[in-house]
Enzyme design. Structure first.
Site, PDB file in Angstrom:
ATOM      1  N   ASP A 182       0.840  -1.206   0.000  1.00 20.87           N
ATOM      2  CA  ASP A 182       0.000   0.000   0.000  1.00 20.87           C
ATOM      3  C   ASP A 182       0.871   1.251   0.000  1.00 20.87           C
ATOM      4  O   ASP A 182       0.486   2.293   0.505  1.00 20.87           O
ATOM      5  CB  ASP A 182      -0.918  -0.025   1.233  1.00 20.87           C
ATOM      6  N   LYS A 199       2.959   3.473  -5.597  1.00 20.30           N
ATOM      7  CA  LYS A 199       2.401   2.463  -6.515  1.00 20.30           C
ATOM      8  C   LYS A 199       3.434   1.944  -7.511  1.00 20.30           C
ATOM      9  O   LYS A 199       3.339   0.812  -7.957  1.00 20.30           O
ATOM     10  CB  LYS A 199       1.171   3.044  -7.222  1.00 20.30           C
ATOM     11  N   ASP A 203      -3.170  -2.951  -2.606  1.00 23.21           N
ATOM     12  CA  ASP A 203      -4.210  -1.926  -2.651  1.00 23.21           C
ATOM     13  C   ASP A 203      -4.012  -1.067  -3.902  1.00 23.21           C
ATOM     14  O   ASP A 203      -2.924  -1.020  -4.491  1.00 23.21           O
ATOM     15  CB  ASP A 203      -4.137  -1.041  -1.396  1.00 23.21           C
ATOM     16  N   ASN A 204      -5.071  -0.386  -4.343  1.00 20.35           N
ATOM     17  CA  ASN A 204      -4.999   0.660  -5.365  1.00 20.35           C
ATOM     18  C   ASN A 204      -4.566   0.185  -6.748  1.00 20.35           C
ATOM     19  O   ASN A 204      -3.913   0.929  -7.488  1.00 20.35           O
ATOM     20  CB  ASN A 204      -4.041   1.777  -4.934  1.00 20.35           C
ATOM     21  N   GLU A 232     -11.274   4.311  -1.384  1.00 19.78           N
ATOM     22  CA  GLU A 232     -11.764   4.588  -0.035  1.00 19.78           C
ATOM     23  C   GLU A 232     -12.644   5.825   0.032  1.00 19.78           C
ATOM     24  O   GLU A 232     -12.320   6.857  -0.521  1.00 19.78           O
ATOM     25  CB  GLU A 232     -10.593   4.727   0.958  1.00 19.78           C
TER      26      GLU A 232
END
Ligand SMILES: C[C@H](C[C@H]1O[C@@H](n2cnc3c(N)ncnc32)[C@H](O)[C@@H]1O)NC(=O)c1cc(-c2ccc(F)cc2)cc(O)c1O
Ligand SMILES: [Mg+2]
Length: 214
Positions: free
Chosen positions: A141, A144, A169-170, A199
């Site tokens: 997380d 990136k 994530d993401n 989120e």
């Protein structure tokens, strides 16, 4: 000088959450991010998926890359049985300072080791620092564009074993295209996508779960 958003998030936790109660810390942060100020925590919707994967894996050794304010650190650590260890890496000292207090407020400091440093520098030191053989679970997380180089580093340092689970994530927003391409096409991984939302928003995002096949 004006406070920072992480400091205001911490203040909300200290004023509104129940000390020693991880669920109340999680709910307080989610409420703050929905009704006061958006912040880049994994959030409640993706957080429930994170919870289910952590419960399924029930890791003995776990690593989180990118602590930020400690929201997902609390989510993961609250589900770990005693005797397990969650190591979380954060390179921004101001964020790390807030995260330490959030983790402490939740009463989870005995299950978490927050290391201030960059993943690229710290991953090769994991074995000597913590006596870790391999990680059962890794939550990605952080920046990136670091996801791909860091799993290659984990592989290179033999910190993954057959069956190690990576949860990222993401993968849609902000997006990790090179990472997705790699884990979805490499013969060394079996991957699956959990569709969700960024989120506290309606924007599409999701988590990618990848099993290392050795
Ligand atoms: C990167 C951040 C999370 C934290 O990671 C630490 N970090 C970094 N690189 C390293 C390293 N190499 N080693 C250790 N720590 C490291 C940093 O200091 C942040 O505290 N996360 C995000 O940027 C992030 C952004 C968004 C987002 C989405 C839509 C928007 F319009 C705007 C922002 C959503 C998310 O869900 C995120 O997670
Ligand atoms: Mg994130």
């Amino acid at each position: 000088t004006r406070s920072t958003r992480p400091q205001r998030l911490l203040k909300a936790v200290q004023e509104k959450a129940m000390k020693g109660d991880p669920q109340s810390v999680i709910s307080t942060i989610d409420y703050f991010c929905r009704h006061s100020e958006w912040a880049m925590n994994v959030g409640d919707e993706k957080g429930s998926i994170l919870d289910s994967v952590v419960c399924e894996v029930s890791p003995t050794t776990a690593l989180e890359l990118g602590t930020y304010c400690g929201y997902s650190t609390v989510r993961i650590a609250r589900l770990l049985p005693p005797g397990t260890q969650l190591i979380t890496l954060e390179f921004n000292p101001a964020f790390a300072a807030v995260a330490r207090q959030v983790i402490e407020y939740a009463g989870l400091h005995n299950k978490v080791c927050l290391v201030e440093g960059a993943s690229g520098d710290m991953i090769p030191k994991m074995r000597e620092m913590f006596g870790i053989k391999t990680f059962d679970f890794v939550f990605l997380d952080h920046w990136k564009d670091r996801y791909l180089p860091d799993i290659k580093l984990l592989e290179g340092c033999q910190l993954l074993r057959k069956g190690s689970i990576l949860l990222a994530d993401n993968v849609i927003c902000p997006g990790t295209p090179e990472y997705l391409e790699y884990v979805r096409n490499s013969p060394h991984y079996k991957s699956m996508y959990y569709k969700s939302h960024l989120e506290y928003t309606k924007v599409e995002d999701g988590l990618e779960k990848s099993v290392f096949l050795g």
